[in-house]
Design a protein around this motif. Structure first.
Motif, PDB file in Angstrom:
ATOM      1  N   THR A  29       0.485   0.220  -0.713  1.00  0.00           N
ATOM      2  CA  THR A  29       0.065   1.160  -0.068  1.00  0.00           C
ATOM      3  C   THR A  29      -1.237   2.045  -0.835  1.00  0.00           C
ATOM      4  O   THR A  29      -1.941   2.559   0.399  1.00  0.00           O
ATOM      5  N   ASN A  30      -1.396   1.515  -1.861  1.00  0.00           N
ATOM      6  CA  ASN A  30      -3.014   1.872  -2.417  1.00  0.00           C
ATOM      7  C   ASN A  30      -2.591   4.104  -2.269  1.00  0.00           C
ATOM      8  O   ASN A  30      -3.395   4.394  -2.732  1.00  0.00           O
ATOM      9  N   ARG A  31      -1.509   3.754  -2.773  1.00  0.00           N
ATOM     10  CA  ARG A  31      -1.186   5.265  -3.050  1.00  0.00           C
ATOM     11  C   ARG A  31      -0.934   5.884  -4.569  1.00  0.00           C
ATOM     12  O   ARG A  31      -1.015   4.476  -5.151  1.00  0.00           O
ATOM     13  N   ALA A  32      -1.657   6.813  -5.174  1.00  0.00           N
ATOM     14  CA  ALA A  32      -1.348   6.873  -6.573  1.00  0.00           C
ATOM     15  C   ALA A  32       0.202   6.951  -7.491  1.00  0.00           C
ATOM     16  O   ALA A  32       1.111   6.930  -6.583  1.00  0.00           O
ATOM     17  N   PRO A  33       0.249   6.110  -8.378  1.00  0.00           N
ATOM     18  CA  PRO A  33      -0.874   5.985  -9.495  1.00  0.00           C
ATOM     19  C   PRO A  33      -2.045   5.123  -9.166  1.00  0.00           C
ATOM     20  O   PRO A  33      -2.254   4.450  -9.758  1.00  0.00           O
ATOM     21  N   MET A  58      -9.747   6.710  10.878  1.00  0.00           N
ATOM     22  CA  MET A  58      -8.534   5.056  11.808  1.00  0.00           C
ATOM     23  C   MET A  58      -8.336   4.811  10.624  1.00  0.00           C
ATOM     24  O   MET A  58      -7.060   3.993  10.195  1.00  0.00           O
ATOM     25  N   PHE A  59      -9.397   4.841   9.618  1.00  0.00           N
ATOM     26  CA  PHE A  59      -8.750   3.619   8.405  1.00  0.00           C
ATOM     27  C   PHE A  59      -7.933   3.898   7.722  1.00  0.00           C
ATOM     28  O   PHE A  59      -7.399   3.702   7.009  1.00  0.00           O
ATOM     29  N   MET A  60      -8.030   5.818   7.166  1.00  0.00           N
ATOM     30  CA  MET A  60      -7.282   6.582   6.387  1.00  0.00           C
ATOM     31  C   MET A  60      -5.899   6.411   7.182  1.00  0.00           C
ATOM     32  O   MET A  60      -4.948   6.789   6.919  1.00  0.00           O
ATOM     33  N   LEU A  61      -5.753   6.869   8.791  1.00  0.00           N
ATOM     34  CA  LEU A  61      -4.824   7.194   8.921  1.00  0.00           C
ATOM     35  C   LEU A  61      -4.103   5.690   8.824  1.00  0.00           C
ATOM     36  O   LEU A  61      -2.413   5.552   9.573  1.00  0.00           O
ATOM     37  N   ALA A  62      -4.173   4.325   9.167  1.00  0.00           N
ATOM     38  CA  ALA A  62      -3.733   3.006   8.619  1.00  0.00           C
ATOM     39  C   ALA A  62      -2.897   3.356   7.549  1.00  0.00           C
ATOM     40  O   ALA A  62      -1.743   2.741   7.310  1.00  0.00           O
ATOM     41  N   ASN A  66       1.097   2.354   7.704  1.00  0.00           N
ATOM     42  CA  ASN A  66       1.602   1.400   6.222  1.00  0.00           C
ATOM     43  C   ASN A  66       2.366   2.242   5.648  1.00  0.00           C
ATOM     44  O   ASN A  66       3.406   1.705   4.797  1.00  0.00           O
ATOM     45  N   MET A  67       2.295   3.861   5.359  1.00  0.00           N
ATOM     46  CA  MET A  67       3.409   3.989   3.940  1.00  0.00           C
ATOM     47  C   MET A  67       4.589   4.195   4.889  1.00  0.00           C
ATOM     48  O   MET A  67       5.660   4.046   4.331  1.00  0.00           O
ATOM     49  N   THR A  68       4.878   4.440   6.382  1.00  0.00           N
ATOM     50  CA  THR A  68       6.283   5.305   7.576  1.00  0.00           C
ATOM     51  C   THR A  68       6.760   3.610   7.426  1.00  0.00           C
ATOM     52  O   THR A  68       7.507   3.580   7.202  1.00  0.00           O
ATOM     53  N   THR A  69       5.641   2.169   7.902  1.00  0.00           N
ATOM     54  CA  THR A  69       6.538   1.061   7.704  1.00  0.00           C
ATOM     55  C   THR A  69       7.150   0.662   6.539  1.00  0.00           C
ATOM     56  O   THR A  69       8.045   0.480   6.750  1.00  0.00           O
TER      57      THR A  69
END
Length: 218
Positions: A29-33, A58-62, A66-69
């Motif tokens: 999900t490209n989240r830190a780190p 919309m790109f950031m909302l996706a 994805n995090m929720t999925t």
């Protein structure tokens, strides 16, 4: 999957799988780190420059979708799905009515909290650190764990796996010995001589006296 976790959640039975999945879902999900696409260089010259205004939103909302999925998938696979946690599950009506929906949403929100907690806690990794984590740690651990689970499952179904267990233990011991041998070889390797000793000559530092000059003065 939910029915199989009625008594014990898979997070306890398959803890290495959960740890690998937790790390992989944060990276996916490209989240830190692991938020490498949001580094300064990518924000200036990367794909983010192709999006602006509502398209960027919309790109950031996706990303959050994805995090929720992945959080819902982790809840389904490892946290018992809509089943109530252990102390509350002793109540007869814990998994009836609207309660299962509330348990599922609470578990998904727990994973989302972990996402935000990691972003506020850990610094961004470099690309080489990210690749080393995946190729040198997560993939070998996953392969070894898959073999262990397969052997235990076959032993549970047939009961004729003592030889396989011994072969797997021998193979693991050989791999560990080979790794230790390579580490010792690297540790005992001859280090290159320091600069100026047996290598390209280095001119003296201005103002510093050389050993030959000190002998001549003496």
């Amino acid at each position: 999957i939910f029915a199989a976790q009625t008594d014990t959640w898979y997070i306890f039975l398959l803890l290495p799988s959960f740890a690998v999945y937790l790390t992989a879902m944060v990276g996916e999900t490209n989240r830190a780190p692991f938020d490498l696409p949001e580094a300064e260089g990518e924000l200036v010259g990367g794909f983010h420059t192709e999006y602006s205004s509502l398209k960027f939103a919309m790109f950031m909302l996706a990303e959050y979708v994805n995090m929720t999925t992945v959080s819902a998938l982790a809840t389904t696979l490892f946290l018992g799905g809509w089943h109530a946690p252990w102390p509350i599950s002793m109540w007869a009506g814990a998994n009836t009515g609207w309660w299962p929906l509330l348990w599922f949403i609470a578990k998904v929100w727990t994973f989302l909290f972990v996402f935000m907690w990691l972003r506020a806690t850990l610094p961004r990794l470099r690309y080489d650190q990210f690749m080393a984590l995946g190729w040198k740690l997560l993939i070998p651990v996953s392969l070894v764990w898959i073999m262990i689970v397969a052997v235990l499952r076959a032993n549970h179904l047939t009961g004729v796996v003592p030889g396989l267990i011994a072969a797997a233990a021998l193979l693991a011991a050989l791999l560990l010995a080979n790794r230790l041998r390579k580490r010792n070889v690297r540790r005992n390797a001859v280090e290159p001589p320091p600069p100026g000793v047996g290598s390209f000559p280095i001119p003296p530092i201005p103002g510093a006296s050389t050993p030959s000059k000190e002998k001549a003065d003496a």
